[in-house]
Design an enzyme around this catalytic site. Structure first.
Site, short mmCIF file in Angstrom:
data_model
loop_
_atom_site.label_atom_id
_atom_site.label_comp_id
_atom_site.label_asym_id
_atom_site.label_seq_id
_atom_site.Cartn_x
_atom_site.Cartn_y
_atom_site.Cartn_z
N SER A 1 49.84 41.63 1.71
CA SER A 1 49.23 41.50 3.20
C SER A 1 50.26 42.31 3.95
O SER A 1 51.31 42.10 4.44
CB SER A 1 49.56 39.90 3.57
OG SER A 1 48.37 39.05 2.95
N CYS B 1 52.99 33.91 10.13
CA CYS B 1 52.40 35.23 10.62
C CYS B 1 51.71 34.72 11.77
O CYS B 1 50.99 33.67 11.89
CB CYS B 1 51.60 35.93 9.69
SG CYS B 1 52.13 36.21 8.01
N CYS C 1 52.96 26.33 5.57
CA CYS C 1 53.57 27.86 5.12
C CYS C 1 54.80 28.04 6.04
O CYS C 1 54.80 27.63 6.93
CB CYS C 1 52.50 28.69 5.20
SG CYS C 1 53.08 30.46 4.91
N1 SAH Z 1 50.68 34.14 2.26
C1 SAH Z 1 49.81 35.02 1.39
C2 SAH Z 1 48.42 34.49 1.04
C3 SAH Z 1 48.03 33.49 2.04
S1 SAH Z 1 47.18 34.36 3.40
C4 SAH Z 1 49.61 36.27 2.11
O1 SAH Z 1 50.26 36.17 3.13
O2 SAH Z 1 49.09 37.11 1.55
C5 SAH Z 1 45.76 35.15 2.87
C6 SAH Z 1 45.22 36.46 3.48
O3 SAH Z 1 44.55 35.81 4.83
C7 SAH Z 1 46.35 37.35 4.11
O4 SAH Z 1 46.12 38.59 4.00
C8 SAH Z 1 46.40 36.90 5.56
O5 SAH Z 1 47.05 37.83 6.30
C9 SAH Z 1 44.82 36.65 5.86
N2 SAH Z 1 44.77 36.19 7.10
C10 SAH Z 1 45.62 35.08 7.69
N3 SAH Z 1 45.15 34.60 8.97
C11 SAH Z 1 44.06 35.59 9.21
C12 SAH Z 1 43.01 35.64 10.37
N4 SAH Z 1 43.26 34.94 11.47
N5 SAH Z 1 41.96 36.52 10.12
C13 SAH Z 1 41.80 37.12 9.16
N6 SAH Z 1 42.52 37.03 8.06
C14 SAH Z 1 43.88 36.40 8.06
#
Ligand code: SAH
Length: 341
Positions: free
Chosen positions: A212, A114, A110
């Site tokens: 998100s 984040c 990706c």
């Molecule tokens: N890129 C898209 C879809 C993939 S992430 C998006 O950002 O929505 C899917 C979800 O998992 C998102 O809400 C993301 O923020 C969450 N996520 C990612 N890492 C995480 C973590 N360590 N703990 C909990 N949720 C997480």
């Protein structure tokens, strides 16, 4: 191009263009989506000549299972699948009271990066094709269960940065002679690629949009999501409102609870200010601890205080007791683990 990338109409056209009969498309769809037959050779209702032709023109590479993990409570099953070019993707099955939901990846790696998420840690590799997204679902049907209630595009990758392939996949998934999943049972989760949210609102497909958001202000959001430099919270919420007006589908805001970062009462207040009066749902998610970057799950009492403040002030909010944390099913963790061994 593979057979898994095609709508029924596209497959019909392909067959006709290559001297085969149009109606064979129905038989092929039936084999693939109703009977889980994934080799041309085994589609015995097709003439032998067609089968060898198709073998040449549209070879089938079914993903292999590199590893498979089931959570101790049996509610989550995760597959790490290897694609024909050697890349791996992870797919998760979540068993809910209402049925099975499959969490699909849309990209290998990706680019959004984040802070709390493992998916981008080894960078962006490539988009998945529509067929490769479909194959994740078909792999579950073949290896685990064919009972399917819904899909969520919430695995690795940012689906709105792979817009055309994701849309094509959704169309194939909705095919009457295919899996015929209702658009209402499909959810796309995005970090908030604003122009693409407007595009999606005009597609005329009533899928659920999940955003998100994770932080109520630009300043805080920038600390955990680099994409916040490009799109502001206000722009995202405006786009989500338009999405709701045009599709009638209630938007979900995902909000990650991180100790000392996003779980304070002042964040709860800002969130209420931002979203009050809107017909939306907030889905609060306790972070899966990320030790590398020092982001941790808040104390239960703090999460409860956050949620009850938001609820008392009129927003619909649920606290997702996250599934899959015991089997590293969350967010790219399994793929990363494997690639760093
Ligand atoms: N890129 C898209 C879809 C993939 S992430 C998006 O950002 O929505 C899917 C979800 O998992 C998102 O809400 C993301 O923020 C969450 N996520 C990612 N890492 C995480 C973590 N360590 N703990 C909990 N949720 C997480």
């Amino acid at each position: 191009m593979t057979v898994f990338d095609m709508t029924r109409a596209q497959l019909q056209q392909f067959l006709v263009d290559h001297g085969m009969k149009r109606f064979r498309a129905d038989q092929i769809f039936h084999y693939i989506y109703k009977q889980s037959v994934f080799s041309w050779e085994d589609m015995v209702l097709l003439p032998k000549g067609d089968r060898s032709r198709l073998e040449e023109l549209l070879p089938i590479y079914f993903p292999t299972v590199v590893s498979s993990l089931e959570a101790p409570d049996g509610q989550t099953v995760k597959l790490l699948l290897q694609l024909h070019d050697g890349n791996t993707v992870e797919t998760v099955l979540m068993k809910h009271d209402y049925g099975n939901s499959v969490c699909l990846s849309s990209q290998v790696g990706c680019a959004v990066n984040c802070a709390f998420c493992a998916s981008a840690k080894n960078g962006f590799v490539r988009n998945l094709t529509a067929g490769e997204i479909m194959l994740q679902l078909l792999a579950f049907r073949r290896y685990v269960t064919d009972e399917l209630h819904s899909i969520v595009l919430m695995g690795t990758g940012e689906p709105l940065l792979n817009y055309d392939n994701v849309l094509q996949f959704l169309h194939v998934l909705h095919e009457k002679d295919g899996l015929y999943l209702s658009y209402r049972n499909m959810t796309l989760s995005t970090a908030g690629i604003v122009p693409r949210i407007y595009d999606l609102a005009d597609e005329g497909i009533p899928i659920t949009l999940a955003i998100s958001l994770h932080a109520p202000s630009d300043a805080l959001r920038r600390r955990i999501m680099p994409i916040a430099e490009t799109y502001s919270v206000a722009d995202i919420v405006r786009a989500a409102d338009v999405y709701f007006q045009k599709t009638g589908r209630k938007v979900t805001y995902e909000y990650i609870l991180i100790r000392d970062v996003t779980c304070s009462l002042s964040c709860a207040k800002e969130l209420v200010q931002l979203l009050k009066g809107k017909n939306i749902l907030v889905n609060a998610i306790p972070i899966n601890d990320n030790y590398d970057v020092g982001l941790y799950r808040p104390a239960e009492a703090d999460m409860d205080a956050f949620v009850s403040y938001v609820r008392r002030h009129g927003l619909s909010i649920t606290l997702r007791r996250e599934m899959g944390s015991q089997i590293q099913a969350a967010c790219g963790q399994l793929r990363i683990k494997r690639e760093t061994i």
